[in-house]
Design a protein around this motif. Structure first.
Motif, PDB file in Angstrom:
ATOM      1  N   ILE A  92      36.627  48.405   2.761  1.00 59.49           N
ATOM      2  CA  ILE A  92      36.001  47.273   3.453  1.00 59.49           C
ATOM      3  C   ILE A  92      34.846  46.679   2.644  1.00 59.49           C
ATOM      4  CG2 ILE A  92      36.670  48.203   5.691  1.00 59.49           C
ATOM      5  CD1 ILE A  92      33.733  48.959   6.147  1.00 59.49           C
ATOM      6  N   ARG A 101      36.862  41.780  -0.605  1.00 60.88           N
ATOM      7  CA  ARG A 101      36.938  43.190  -0.224  1.00 60.88           C
ATOM      8  C   ARG A 101      38.170  43.820  -0.880  1.00 60.88           C
ATOM      9  NH1 ARG A 101      37.489  44.133   5.877  1.00 60.88           N
ATOM     10  NH2 ARG A 101      39.435  43.089   5.389  1.00 60.88           N
ATOM     11  N   VAL A 116      41.668  50.151   7.971  1.00 64.26           N
ATOM     12  CA  VAL A 116      40.663  49.188   7.522  1.00 64.26           C
ATOM     13  C   VAL A 116      39.960  48.568   8.726  1.00 64.26           C
ATOM     14  CG1 VAL A 116      40.331  46.961   6.378  1.00 64.26           C
ATOM     15  CG2 VAL A 116      41.800  48.696   5.333  1.00 64.26           C
ATOM     16  N   ASP A 117      40.739  48.167   9.721  1.00 62.18           N
ATOM     17  CA  ASP A 117      40.160  47.572  10.930  1.00 62.18           C
ATOM     18  C   ASP A 117      39.216  48.559  11.617  1.00 62.18           C
ATOM     19  OD1 ASP A 117      40.078  45.528  13.151  1.00 62.18           O
ATOM     20  OD2 ASP A 117      40.925  47.231  14.231  1.00 62.18           O
ATOM     21  N   ASP A 120      36.033  48.638   9.653  1.00 64.56           N
ATOM     22  CA  ASP A 120      35.309  47.376   9.874  1.00 64.56           C
ATOM     23  C   ASP A 120      34.535  47.422  11.186  1.00 64.56           C
ATOM     24  OD1 ASP A 120      35.515  45.535   7.786  1.00 64.56           O
ATOM     25  OD2 ASP A 120      37.513  44.883   8.393  1.00 64.56           O
TER      26      ASP A 120
END
Length: 200
Positions: A92, A101, A116-117, A120
């Motif tokens: 990230i 990124r 990844v989410d 984040d």
């Protein structure tokens, strides 16, 4: 230093060993030993005398993953007056200062999107934590994990602006050296309410 560590997997085990090897008092909390970050009573008891709380918990699980566990540990750290450190991902972070990124580069694996989410949302949650919380998010290198455990060298480089890469453009670090970097940040803080990343 009294450290409460949540998570005893690949990274958590390395962190526990490094912390204990430096003479710190480590309380490890893991599901298999009867602990659970989603059990308020267990968390309260585990962090009651902690100077630092460390999260080495997975980004994804069936209870909301890292964003959910981080919310709980933010509250616990505030109540205990402890610093909070979170094992993070450099996916990230920008690959170069001002650049995209890592997760947004063409060759980044699409199947990692959920992870990844989660990272984040975890970093966003940390940034929105009350001003009284001292936290840091230590992102490992781009190449990091059980597939590349590495060997202990005692060396690493750090950055607060972008992913750390070597001369060939690779971002990598072994788990033992990541643990060294994490313990160094606990003992001699360089970042407050922000992220840093480490690699060779």
């Amino acid at each position: 230093m009294r450290i409460t560590l949540f998570g005893a997997g690949f990274v958590g085990a390395a962190l526990a060993g490094e912390f204990a090897g430096r003479g710190h008092e480590v309380t490890a909390v893991a599901r298999r030993s009867g602990g659970d970050v989603h059990d308020p009573a267990a968390v309260t008891a585990a962090v009651r005398e902690a100077d630092v709380i460390v999260s080495a918990l997975p980004p994804l699980d069936d209870q909301g993953g890292l964003p959910a566990s981080t919310r709980i540990l933010i509250d616990a750290a505030l109540a205990a007056g402890a610093r909070l450190g979170v094992v993070g991902s450099s996916a990230i972070l920008p690959v170069s200062t001002g650049g995209p990124r890592h997760a947004d580069t063409p060759d980044f694996p699409a199947f990692l999107a959920d992870r990844v989410d989660a990272h984040d949302r975890t970093l966003a949650r940390l940034r929105s934590a009350p001003a009284g919380l001292d936290w840091f998010y230590l992102a490992a290198a781009g190449e990091f994990g059980q597939f590349a455990p590495g060997t202990r060298t005692g060396h690493y480089r750090s950055s607060t602006t972008s992913q750390v890469q070597d001369g060939s453009g690779r971002s990598r670090i072994g788990v033992a050296d990541y643990a060294i970097a994490f313990a160094d940040e606990l003992e001699k803080p360089t970042v407050h309410r922000g992220w840093l990343t480490v690699a060779y």
